[in-house]
Design a protein around this motif. Structure first.
Motif, mmCIF file in Angstrom:
data_model
loop_
_atom_site.group_PDB
_atom_site.id
_atom_site.type_symbol
_atom_site.label_atom_id
_atom_site.label_comp_id
_atom_site.label_asym_id
_atom_site.label_seq_id
_atom_site.Cartn_x
_atom_site.Cartn_y
_atom_site.Cartn_z
ATOM 1 N N GLU A 202 -41.359 -28.066 50.725
ATOM 2 C CA GLU A 202 -40.525 -27.263 49.839
ATOM 3 C C GLU A 202 -41.149 -25.903 49.523
ATOM 4 O O GLU A 202 -42.201 -25.829 48.873
ATOM 5 N N PRO A 203 -40.527 -24.800 49.980
ATOM 6 C CA PRO A 203 -41.036 -23.460 49.670
ATOM 7 C C PRO A 203 -40.449 -22.911 48.368
ATOM 8 O O PRO A 203 -39.249 -23.053 48.106
ATOM 9 N N TYR A 204 -41.307 -22.315 47.553
ATOM 10 C CA TYR A 204 -40.866 -21.624 46.340
ATOM 11 C C TYR A 204 -41.459 -20.218 46.340
ATOM 12 O O TYR A 204 -42.164 -19.837 47.272
ATOM 13 N N GLU A 205 -41.211 -19.473 45.295
ATOM 14 C CA GLU A 205 -41.635 -18.077 45.274
ATOM 15 C C GLU A 205 -43.150 -17.939 45.381
ATOM 16 O O GLU A 205 -43.652 -17.117 46.154
ATOM 17 N N LYS A 206 -43.885 -18.744 44.621
ATOM 18 C CA LYS A 206 -45.339 -18.584 44.580
ATOM 19 C C LYS A 206 -46.100 -19.842 44.984
ATOM 20 O O LYS A 206 -47.326 -19.868 44.897
ATOM 21 N N VAL A 207 -45.397 -20.866 45.398
ATOM 22 C CA VAL A 207 -46.068 -22.109 45.781
ATOM 23 C C VAL A 207 -45.272 -22.788 46.884
ATOM 24 O O VAL A 207 -44.056 -22.622 46.998
ATOM 25 N N TYR A 208 -45.992 -23.517 47.702
ATOM 26 C CA TYR A 208 -45.373 -24.320 48.759
ATOM 27 C C TYR A 208 -45.922 -25.727 48.588
ATOM 28 O O TYR A 208 -47.138 -25.925 48.627
ATOM 29 N N ARG A 209 -45.049 -26.686 48.372
ATOM 30 C CA ARG A 209 -45.554 -28.021 48.088
ATOM 31 C C ARG A 209 -45.016 -29.047 49.081
ATOM 32 O O ARG A 209 -43.935 -28.877 49.660
ATOM 33 N N VAL A 210 -45.792 -30.122 49.235
ATOM 34 C CA VAL A 210 -45.392 -31.258 50.054
ATOM 35 C C VAL A 210 -45.336 -32.472 49.134
ATOM 36 O O VAL A 210 -46.289 -32.749 48.404
ATOM 37 N N ARG A 211 -44.197 -33.163 49.139
ATOM 38 C CA ARG A 211 -44.050 -34.345 48.305
ATOM 39 C C ARG A 211 -43.652 -35.553 49.160
ATOM 40 O O ARG A 211 -42.938 -35.418 50.156
ATOM 41 N N TYR A 212 -44.133 -36.728 48.751
ATOM 42 C CA TYR A 212 -43.729 -37.989 49.359
ATOM 43 C C TYR A 212 -42.852 -38.745 48.373
ATOM 44 O O TYR A 212 -43.099 -38.711 47.169
ATOM 45 N N ARG A 213 -41.851 -39.445 48.889
ATOM 46 C CA ARG A 213 -41.105 -40.388 48.062
ATOM 47 C C ARG A 213 -41.624 -41.787 48.373
ATOM 48 O O ARG A 213 -41.448 -42.293 49.487
ATOM 49 N N ILE A 214 -42.265 -42.396 47.403
ATOM 50 C CA ILE A 214 -42.834 -43.724 47.562
ATOM 51 C C ILE A 214 -42.192 -44.647 46.534
ATOM 52 O O ILE A 214 -42.209 -44.352 45.338
ATOM 53 N N ASP A 215 -41.612 -45.746 47.006
ATOM 54 C CA ASP A 215 -40.902 -46.677 46.127
ATOM 55 C C ASP A 215 -39.852 -45.962 45.282
ATOM 56 O O ASP A 215 -39.669 -46.249 44.097
ATOM 57 N N GLY A 216 -39.183 -44.980 45.884
ATOM 58 C CA GLY A 216 -38.093 -44.288 45.210
ATOM 59 C C GLY A 216 -38.506 -43.148 44.308
ATOM 60 O O GLY A 216 -37.648 -42.469 43.743
ATOM 61 N N VAL A 217 -39.809 -42.901 44.144
ATOM 62 C CA VAL A 217 -40.292 -41.874 43.227
ATOM 63 C C VAL A 217 -40.996 -40.769 44.011
ATOM 64 O O VAL A 217 -41.885 -41.048 44.829
ATOM 65 N N LEU A 218 -40.613 -39.517 43.755
ATOM 66 C CA LEU A 218 -41.251 -38.380 44.421
ATOM 67 C C LEU A 218 -42.546 -38.015 43.716
ATOM 68 O O LEU A 218 -42.610 -37.981 42.484
ATOM 69 N N SER A 219 -43.595 -37.729 44.490
ATOM 70 C CA SER A 219 -44.855 -37.262 43.912
ATOM 71 C C SER A 219 -45.472 -36.224 44.844
ATOM 72 O O SER A 219 -45.398 -36.337 46.072
ATOM 73 N N GLU A 220 -46.063 -35.211 44.241
ATOM 74 C CA GLU A 220 -46.673 -34.124 45.010
ATOM 75 C C GLU A 220 -47.997 -34.587 45.602
ATOM 76 O O GLU A 220 -48.818 -35.216 44.932
ATOM 77 N N VAL A 221 -48.224 -34.256 46.884
ATOM 78 C CA VAL A 221 -49.471 -34.667 47.525
ATOM 79 C C VAL A 221 -50.370 -33.488 47.886
ATOM 80 O O VAL A 221 -51.589 -33.622 47.934
ATOM 81 N N THR A 222 -49.796 -32.325 48.134
ATOM 82 C CA THR A 222 -50.627 -31.165 48.432
ATOM 83 C C THR A 222 -49.797 -29.894 48.307
ATOM 84 O O THR A 222 -48.565 -29.941 48.334
ATOM 85 N N THR A 223 -50.488 -28.764 48.175
ATOM 86 C CA THR A 223 -49.812 -27.472 48.054
ATOM 87 C C THR A 223 -50.471 -26.458 48.992
ATOM 88 O O THR A 223 -51.354 -25.704 48.582
ATOM 89 N N PRO A 224 -50.095 -26.447 50.266
ATOM 90 C CA PRO A 224 -50.635 -25.444 51.184
ATOM 91 C C PRO A 224 -50.193 -24.044 50.771
ATOM 92 O O PRO A 224 -49.231 -23.890 50.015
ATOM 93 N N PRO A 225 -50.884 -23.017 51.246
ATOM 94 C CA PRO A 225 -50.518 -21.644 50.875
ATOM 95 C C PRO A 225 -49.083 -21.291 51.277
ATOM 96 O O PRO A 225 -48.592 -21.720 52.319
#
Length: 564
Positions: A202-225
Motif C-alpha cells: 500500500e503506497p501513501y504520500e509519505k509511507v509505503y507499508r506491507v500488511r498481512y491478513r492473518i486469521d482475518g485481521v490485518l497487521s503491518e509487517v514492514t514499511t519499505p521506503p
C-alpha cells in the motif's frame, strides 16, 4: 505501544495487581506509550521490575537475563538502526544459524518483533531484560554497536531468499539478483509461512507499508521506503504477467509459489491505481484448503447431516451465502471433493478459478470475451453434467439458468451474497426468479462466517455476570451451573493475540414443505427465519454461541462477526 490487555490479566491472576490497578496500567500504556512494566510499577510502586519479569517469564516461556553477566562482545553490530533500538527498547544480543536472540522489556510488541524479523531475515527468540539495564546498554554502546541504517536498496542486499520459486514463471525475468526481487519474494514466502490469507502492498504520500491478513485481521509487517513503490509494483506485475506500463486502470493476474514438488500455492493478484501509486493485493489460494474435509470446517453434527443429505441428492440446488472472505469457496470445494469420483461429470464456472482440482472441468469466466456465467451454464447443459458449480449468482440470467439446471436433473452448487440463509430466498425472488421456481429448486441454504479460534495454550475462563451471559443468548440452566466462557489472553504461541486459526459458524437451512409454502405466499425473510427457528435451525449467532460453549472461540469474537 498498544498491547493486548491479556498481559494484565496474567498479572492479575498471579496476584501481583488488582483489577483496578490492571485497568489503570493498561490506560497508561496506551495513553503515554510506556512499557507494561513501567506502567505497572507506576500504579503499584512497591513492586519490583524483577517480580513482574518473573511472572511474564513463566507465562510466556521466555528466559530473563541479567545483562551485567553478559559479554557485550557477542552483540551483533550494525544489525538494527540506533533510532529503532531507542524507540522500541530492544537490543540484538546474539545471532547464529539464522536466529537472533533479542533483548526486550515488553514481550507483547508482536508487530515490532515481526518487523525486526523481516528487516533482518532472522527468526526471533525473545529474552527479557530489566528496563534500566537495557537502557544502560543502549546509552553506553549506541556509537559502537548500533548504526543508523535506512532500508534502501543497499540494505535490501542483506535480505536472503532461498530458491523457493523454481517455477519458470516466477524467476525467469533476468533480474533475480536485484534487491527488490529478493524483497518481494521474501514478503510472499514469509506470508505463506505465517499462514496469511492476503498480502497488501500500500503506497501513501509519505509511507509505503506491507500488511498481512492473518486469521482475518490485518497487521503491518514492514514499511519499505516510498521511493521503492514503483519497483516493487513492477516486480509483482512481471511475475503475475500483467502490463507493467499500464498504471491507470486495475489489473488482475496470478502467480505461483512452489514450496516443493508436492506443495504448490497459487496467488490471485489485483492492482488498483490510488492517489499515490498502485495498491496491490495478493490473495493466497492454498490448494490444501480444498481437501480439509467437512469435519474440519466447523459444522455441528446436525448441520453436517443436512449437508451430506443435500449433496447426495441427484438434483436440486444448494446455496452458500455470506460476505467476501467468509469461507464460501472452501465450503464449495469441500463439497465438490466429496462428490468427485470417476462416475460423475462435474463442471464449474468460476471467476477466477481459485483452486485447480483434478477430475473436475473448471471454466474461468471472461466477460470481456463474452464467456459469462450464463453462457458457461448453457454450454454445461449440452455436455450431460451430473454436478454443476457456479461461482456466484450475480444476475437474473445466471439465476434462471442455475434454477433450470437444478430442475432438470442436475445438482447445482453456487454462492449468493446475502447476510443469512432466509435472505437468500427473498433475494432470488427480488432478482426476478418466480417464487414457485425458488421453492421447487432450492434444497438447502448455508450461511456462514469465520471466527477466530482461541489459542489452546493461553485461553482462560472469563468473569461474566449471569445477566450478561443470558442477554448474549445462553440458557439460564447453563449460566446457573456456574459455567464461564473462555476469553483470549495471549502468549508466545499465538503472537499475543489470544487466537490461533479460524473456524466456520454456520446456519444450515434445509427447505421444508412449510418453508416452500411460505415462499409461494411471498413471505419476508423475517417470516422465513421465524419458521426456520421453529424447525430447529440454528442461526449464525446461535451457532457461534455453541462454539463459545464448546470453548472453541470467545463471546466477543462471535458478537463481532454475527448480528442476529
Amino acid at each position: 505501544m498498544p498491547v493486548n490487555s491479556g498481559i494484565f490479566t496474567i498479572l492479575e491472576q498471579s496476584g501481583l495487581i488488582s483489577d483496578p490497578e490492571s485497568k489503570a496500567a493498561f490506560e497508561l500504556v496506551n495513553r503515554e506509550r510506556i512499557s507494561v512494566i513501567s506502567a505497572v510499577i507506576r500504579v503499584k510502586p512497591e513492586l519490583t521490575t524483577i517480580q513482574i519479569l518473573m511472572v511474564l517469564s513463566k507465562f510466556y516461556g521466555i528466559p530473563v537475563l541479567d545483562i551485567d553477566a553478559y559479554n557485550l562482545e557477542f552483540m551483533p553490530k550494525n544489525l538494527l538502526p540506533v533510532d529503532f533500538i531507542i524507540e522500541h527498547k530492544v537490543i540484538p544480543l546474539f545471532s547464529r544459524n539464522k536466529r537472533l536472540k533479542l533483548g526486550v522489556i515488553d514481550p507483547t510488541q508482536k508487530e515490532i518483533f515481526a518487523d525486526i524479523a523481516f528487516k533482518t531475515g532472522l527468526a526471533i527468540d525473545l529474552i527479557l531484560l530489566e528496563e534500566k539495564q537495557l537502557q544502560q546498554v543502549i546509552n553506553q554502546n549506541s556509537t559502537n554497536y548500533f548504526k543508523t541504517i535506512n532500508l534502501d536498496e543497499d540494505a535490501l542486499q542483506g535480505v536472503e531468499f532461498a530458491d523457493t520459486f523454481p517455477d519458470s514463471d516466477m524467476v525467469n525475468s533476468g533480474d533475480d539478483d536485484q534487491p527488490i526481487v529478493k524483497f518481494v519474494h521474501k514478503m510472499i514466502f514469509d506470508a505463506v509461512q505465517v499462514g496469511a490469507s492476503d498480502i497488501h502492498f500500500e503506497p501513501y504520500e509519505k509511507v509505503y507499508r506491507v500488511r498481512y491478513r492473518i486469521d482475518g485481521v490485518l497487521s503491518e509487517v514492514t514499511t519499505p521506503p516510498v521511493a521503492l513503490k514503483e519497483k516493487i509494483a513492477a516486480r509483482i506485475k512481471v511475475v503475475s504477467k500483467l502490463d507493467i506500463s499500464e498504471k491507470r486502470v486495475p489489473q488482475d493476474g496470478r502467480l505461483r509459489l512452489a514450496l516443493s514438488q508436492n506443495q504448490i500455492i497459487d496467488f490471485r493478484v489485483s492492482t488498483l491505481p490510488t492517489s499515490y501509486g498502485e495498491k496491490i493485493v495478493l490473495r493466497i489460494l492454498d490448494r490444501s484448503a480444498a481437501s480439509l474435509g467437512i469435519e474440519a470446517l466447523g459444522f455441528e453434527p446436525e448441520q453436517k447431516r443436512v449437508i451430506m443429505d443435500t449433496i447426495s441428492r441427484p438434483y436440486g440446488m444448494a446455496l452458500v451465502t455470506g460476505p467476501t472472505g467468509s469461507g464460501k469457496t472452501v465450503t464449495l470445494y469441500t463439497c465438490l471433493n466429496l462428490l468427485n469420483d470417476a462416475s460423475k461429470n462435474i463442471s464449474t464456472a468460476e471467476d477466477p478459478i481459485e483452486i485447480p482440482i483434478g477430475g473436475i472441468n473448471q471454466v474461468a469466466i471472461n466477460e470481456k470475451t463474452g464467456l459469462t456465467f450464463g453462457v458457461a451454464l448453457r454450454a454445461f447443459l449440452r455436455q450431460d453434467p451430473d454436478v454443476i458449480m457456479v461461482g456466484e449468482i450475480r444476475d437474473l440470467d445466471t439465476a434462471e439458468m442455475a434454477i433450470k439446471a437444478a430442475q432438470t436433473g442436475h445438482l447445482v452448487l453456487s454462492t449468493l451474497h446475502t447476510n443469512n440463509a432466509p435472505a437468500a430466498l427473498t433475494r432470488l425472488v427480488s432478482m426476478g426468479v418466480p417464487t414457485y421456481n425458488v421453492g421447487d429448486a432450492i434444497l438447502t441454504i448455508i450461511a456462514q462466517r469465520l471466527v477466530r479460534k482461541l489459542c489452546p495454550n493461553c485461553k482462560r475462563h472469563g468473569k461474566f455476570d449471569k445477566e450478561t451471559l443470558i442477554m448474549a443468548g445462553f440458557s439460564e440452566e447453563l449460566v446457573n451451573s456456574g459455567w464461564q466462557p473462555y476469553v483470549a489472553v495471549g502468549c508466545y504461541l499465538c503472537h499475543n493475540t489470544g487466537y490461533k486459526g479460524r473456524i466456520g459458524v454456520f446456519e444450515v437451512m434445509a427447505i421444508s414443505d412449510e418453508l416452500k409454502r411460505l415462499i409461494l405466499t411471498g413471505a419476508t425473510s423475517v417470516e422465513l427465519a421465524d419458521q426456520a427457528r421453529k424447525e430447529g435451525v440454528l442461526n449464525l449467532r446461535q451457532s457461534g454461541l455453541e462454539k463459545v460453549r464448546q470453548g472453541v472461540t470467545s463471546l466477543s469474537e462471535v458478537e463481532a462477526n454475527t448480528n442476529e
